[in-house]
Design an enzyme around this catalytic site. Structure first.
Site, PDB file in Angstrom:
ATOM      1  N   LYS A  22       0.855  -1.208   0.000  1.00 54.08           N
ATOM      2  CA  LYS A  22       0.000   0.000   0.000  1.00 54.08           C
ATOM      3  C   LYS A  22       0.882   1.245   0.000  1.00 54.08           C
ATOM      4  CE  LYS A  22      -1.661   1.675   4.012  1.00 54.08           C
ATOM      5  NZ  LYS A  22      -1.446   3.103   4.286  1.00 54.08           N
ATOM      6  N   ASN A  23       1.895   1.255   0.868  1.00 56.00           N
ATOM      7  CA  ASN A  23       2.685   2.473   1.039  1.00 56.00           C
ATOM      8  C   ASN A  23       3.707   2.696  -0.068  1.00 56.00           C
ATOM      9  OD1 ASN A  23       1.128   2.959   3.219  1.00 56.00           O
ATOM     10  ND2 ASN A  23       2.673   2.442   4.759  1.00 56.00           N
ATOM     11  N   CYS A 116      -5.024  12.753  12.381  1.00 55.55           N
ATOM     12  CA  CYS A 116      -5.788  11.509  12.401  1.00 55.55           C
ATOM     13  C   CYS A 116      -5.578  10.910  13.794  1.00 55.55           C
ATOM     14  CB  CYS A 116      -5.313  10.555  11.313  1.00 55.55           C
ATOM     15  SG  CYS A 116      -3.675   9.959  11.645  1.00 55.55           S
ATOM     16  N   ARG A 121      -0.012  14.827  12.903  1.00 48.87           N
ATOM     17  CA  ARG A 121       0.446  14.624  11.521  1.00 48.87           C
ATOM     18  C   ARG A 121       0.761  15.948  10.809  1.00 48.87           C
ATOM     19  NH1 ARG A 121      -1.171   9.325  10.111  1.00 48.87           N
ATOM     20  NH2 ARG A 121       0.503   9.365   8.581  1.00 48.87           N
ATOM     21  N   ASP A 307       4.385   0.679  12.094  1.00 49.02           N
ATOM     22  CA  ASP A 307       3.171   0.052  11.547  1.00 49.02           C
ATOM     23  C   ASP A 307       3.007  -1.389  12.006  1.00 49.02           C
ATOM     24  OD1 ASP A 307       3.352   1.742   8.312  1.00 49.02           O
ATOM     25  OD2 ASP A 307       2.745   2.407  10.309  1.00 49.02           O
ATOM     26  N   ARG A 399      -8.812  -0.306   4.131  1.00 47.84           N
ATOM     27  CA  ARG A 399      -7.943   0.715   3.540  1.00 47.84           C
ATOM     28  C   ARG A 399      -6.578   0.121   3.202  1.00 47.84           C
ATOM     29  NH1 ARG A 399      -7.281   6.171   6.571  1.00 47.84           N
ATOM     30  NH2 ARG A 399      -5.817   6.199   4.860  1.00 47.84           N
TER      31      ARG A 399
HETATM   32  C1  EPZ Z   1       4.135   6.999   6.229  1.00 51.35           C
HETATM   33  O1  EPZ Z   1       3.343   8.050   6.738  1.00 51.35           O
HETATM   34  C2  EPZ Z   1       3.224   5.783   6.137  1.00 51.35           C
HETATM   35  N1  EPZ Z   1       2.101   6.081   5.241  1.00 51.35           N
HETATM   36  C3  EPZ Z   1       2.678   5.433   7.523  1.00 51.35           C
HETATM   37  O2  EPZ Z   1       1.915   4.241   7.387  1.00 51.35           O
HETATM   38  C4  EPZ Z   1       3.880   5.135   8.428  1.00 51.35           C
HETATM   39  O3  EPZ Z   1       3.394   4.857   9.733  1.00 51.35           O
HETATM   40  C5  EPZ Z   1       4.802   6.362   8.464  1.00 51.35           C
HETATM   41  O4  EPZ Z   1       5.228   6.690   7.118  1.00 51.35           O
HETATM   42  C6  EPZ Z   1       6.047   6.108   9.288  1.00 51.35           C
HETATM   43  O5  EPZ Z   1       6.733   4.992   8.785  1.00 51.35           O
HETATM   44  C7  EPZ Z   1       2.315   6.005   3.897  1.00 51.35           C
HETATM   45  O6  EPZ Z   1       3.407   5.726   3.432  1.00 51.35           O
HETATM   46  C8  EPZ Z   1       1.120   6.254   3.025  1.00 51.35           C
HETATM   47  P1  EPZ Z   1       6.072  10.329   8.388  1.00 51.35           P
HETATM   48  P2  EPZ Z   1       3.934   9.557   6.752  1.00 51.35           P
HETATM   49  O7  EPZ Z   1       6.007  11.628   7.691  1.00 51.35           O
HETATM   50  O8  EPZ Z   1       4.885   9.757   5.651  1.00 51.35           O
HETATM   51  C9  EPZ Z   1       6.381  13.529  11.767  1.00 51.35           C
HETATM   52  C10 EPZ Z   1       0.036   2.856   7.669  1.00 51.35           C
HETATM   53  O9  EPZ Z   1      -0.480   2.354   8.666  1.00 51.35           O
HETATM   54  N2  EPZ Z   1       6.332  14.539  10.707  1.00 51.35           N
HETATM   55  O10 EPZ Z   1       7.197   9.399   8.085  1.00 51.35           O
HETATM   56  O11 EPZ Z   1       2.785  10.483   6.867  1.00 51.35           O
HETATM   57  C11 EPZ Z   1       5.091  12.740  11.897  1.00 51.35           C
HETATM   58  O12 EPZ Z   1       4.151  13.456  12.688  1.00 51.35           O
HETATM   59  C12 EPZ Z   1       0.505   4.299   7.702  1.00 51.35           C
HETATM   60  O13 EPZ Z   1       0.240   2.257   6.580  1.00 51.35           O
HETATM   61  C13 EPZ Z   1       6.598  15.866  11.021  1.00 51.35           C
HETATM   62  O14 EPZ Z   1       6.862  16.207  12.162  1.00 51.35           O
HETATM   63  O15 EPZ Z   1       4.715   9.548   8.142  1.00 51.35           O
HETATM   64  C14 EPZ Z   1       5.567  11.478  12.563  1.00 51.35           C
HETATM   65  O16 EPZ Z   1       5.668  11.719  13.953  1.00 51.35           O
HETATM   66  C15 EPZ Z   1       0.210   4.963   9.058  1.00 51.35           C
HETATM   67  N3  EPZ Z   1       6.538  16.796  10.031  1.00 51.35           N
HETATM   68  C16 EPZ Z   1       6.962  11.257  11.968  1.00 51.35           C
HETATM   69  O17 EPZ Z   1       7.346  12.521  11.420  1.00 51.35           O
HETATM   70  C17 EPZ Z   1       6.246  16.464   8.733  1.00 51.35           C
HETATM   71  O18 EPZ Z   1       6.234  17.371   7.861  1.00 51.35           O
HETATM   72  C18 EPZ Z   1       6.992  10.243  10.841  1.00 51.35           C
HETATM   73  O19 EPZ Z   1       5.963  10.585   9.955  1.00 51.35           O
HETATM   74  C19 EPZ Z   1       5.985  15.106   8.429  1.00 51.35           C
HETATM   75  C20 EPZ Z   1       6.033  14.167   9.434  1.00 51.35           C
END
Ligand code: EPZ
Length: 420
Positions: A22-23, A116, A121, A307, A399
């Site tokens: 998915k990701n 969410c 996020r 995850d 999803r």
């Molecule tokens: C991706 O989300 C995945 N989703 C998530 O999977 C996964 O949990 C996450 O990466 C971490 O591995 C997809 O790939 C579609 P991040 P993403 O930006 O990119 C903070 C699932 O269950 N952050 O890597 O949105 C954020 O709040 C989903 O399949 C900032 O602070 O996650 C988090 O604490 C859930 N500022 C950390 O970084 C930003 O601008 C990691 O988030 C962006 C993120």
């Protein structure tokens, strides 16, 4: 809306084929915005989220058709640069159309994804990187309004307080591939899904090096052409079925697994006493004896995946002894704790830690899914609980897991759908 009904106590056994990631498929579908030529995405998982992304692409001027598990994406005559709130608010990953729209059209209006259940996020790292590439960004009425007369390569540090960001790395990469000059992304995410996106972009004619390491180098090119790409297997779906095998004391063989992507999880399961048998792209994970409690801390890849945190918590809930799970990637990814406790688990939350005292047996209950991985953890708990469990709001599951209940039924699980 459906709910899942599960009668626990059956050791699961047999073979399960893992679907495409998915990701990986979501950012790769977004990357098709970078060319007007046809792209063929093979091995795509058919999920709610895949459909949502395809609807967004259609609203942006793309057409698509399915040929078994291949998706052919083509361009209609129109180019639209507005990604609407109605669609983006249903799936955070839609935000990764921002980078390719800027790369291709030099303008974009994308709804902020909002928070969410697992945390607020933010998108500050996405916006920071795009600004450094020369994008003017305003926030108007809940939308990111961006335009870039000319995108210029830059050196961008993308580390945040929670480490690297997967989708921010994706967005910056997809804008930088058509920028003028060289971009260096430091503290980039190393997840296999980021690597898969980079591989697809390279097939489209992009010049990218260092993907999979914390420093990615991109040499901008004039334009990208269509490409064909097979999506990597879903490492989180695979991990979920490994836990299903262990928690039911069964014997499940997974097919279509990329074992290199599973090091942190396999290391932990081995520490807990699991037996791991590898054979090419097949993997069998069993518990020949009682598992031991282990401590887990989630970290960006190659650390233990956030995850898989909820699914590991279900396993530790029925593993005698004390284990501690620390969530370091998201501030609030413990919604499953209360629901597992309703099934008789003994879990105490202390800030980013969950302290789990393993119990002999969980008891079936009616529980509610809250996010994708929490839903999976509740199904896993139901598979081993005494009596009947019902898991409602399973659209969360749909999803991110392709035919989850059907795959479990084929492994012997007593699980079926009922109307809510
Ligand atoms: C991706 O989300 C995945 N989703 C998530 O999977 C996964 O949990 C996450 O990466 C971490 O591995 C997809 O790939 C579609 P991040 P993403 O930006 O990119 C903070 C699932 O269950 N952050 O890597 O949105 C954020 O709040 C989903 O399949 C900032 O602070 O996650 C988090 O604490 C859930 N500022 C950390 O970084 C930003 O601008 C990691 O988030 C962006 C993120």
């Amino acid at each position: 809306m459906d709910k899942l009904v599960i009668e626990g106590g059956v050791p699961l056994s047999g073979e399960v084929v893992i679907s495409g990631s998915k990701n990986a498929v979501l950012p790769i579908l977004a990357a098709t915005l970078l060319t007007d030529e046809p792209c063929i995405i093979k091995g795509a998982p058919f999920l709610r989220d895949t459909n949502t992304m395809l609807k967004i692409l259609r609203s942006l001027g793309k057409d698509y058709s399915f040929h078994r598990d291949n998706i052919v994406v083509t361009s209609s005559k129109t180019h639209n640069f507005v990604a609407d709130y109605k669609l983006v608010s249903t799936m955070r990953a839609s935000f990764c159309v921002l980078g390719p729209l800027l790369g291709k059209l030099r303008k974009a209006k994308v709804s902020l994804p909002g928070g969410c259940i697992i945390g607020i996020r933010p998108v500050d790292l996405h916006l920071k990187g795009l600004r450094q590439l020369g994008t003017d960004i305003d926030i108007e009425g809940g939308y990111v309004v961006a335009k870039a007369k000319n995108l210029k390569g830059a050196s961008i540090y993308l580390g945040g307080e929670f480490g690297s960001s997967v989708l921010a790395t994706d967005n910056i990469m997809m804008a930088a591939v058509l920028a003028k000059g060289k971009t260096i992304i430091e503290s980039s995410a190393c997840e296999p899904e980021v690597v898969d996106l980079a591989e697809f972009l390279i097939k489209m004619g992009a010049k990218i090096r260092g993907h999979g390491t914390p420093t990615i180098e991109i040499e901008g090119v004039k334009e990208l052409h269509g490409a064909e790409h097979k999506i990597i297997p879903d490492r989180i779906e695979a991990g979920t079925f490994m836990i299903a095998s262990l928690i039911t004391k069964g014997n499940i063989t997974l097919r279509n697994v990329n074992i290199q992507h599973q090091s942190a999880l396999l290391d932990k399961l081995k520490e807990a006493g699991a037996t791991i048998h590898k054979d090419g792209d097949c993997l069998t994970v069993t518990a020949k004896r009682q598992l031991k409690p282990v401590n887990v801390t989630t970290l960006p890849y190659p650390g233990f995946p956030t995850d898989m945190q909820a699914q590991m918590m279900s396993l530790m809930s029925v593993t005698p002894g004390i284990s501690i799970i620390t969530e370091k990637v998201f501030q609030d990814r413990f919604m499953h704790v209360a629901e597992l406790n309703r099934m008789g688990a003994r879990i105490q939350r202390e800030g980013p830690h969950a302290i789990i005292e393993g119990v002999k047996r969980l008891s079936g209950a009616s529980v509610m899914a809250s996010d994708l991985r929490a839903s999976a953890s509740l199904v896993l708990a139901g598979l081993v609980a005494k009596g009947k469990s019902t898991v409602s709001r399973i659209y969360h599951l749909e999803r991110g897991y392709e035919n989850f209940d059907e795959k479990l039924r084929r492994l012997g699980a007593r699980i079926w759908r009922e109307k809510e």
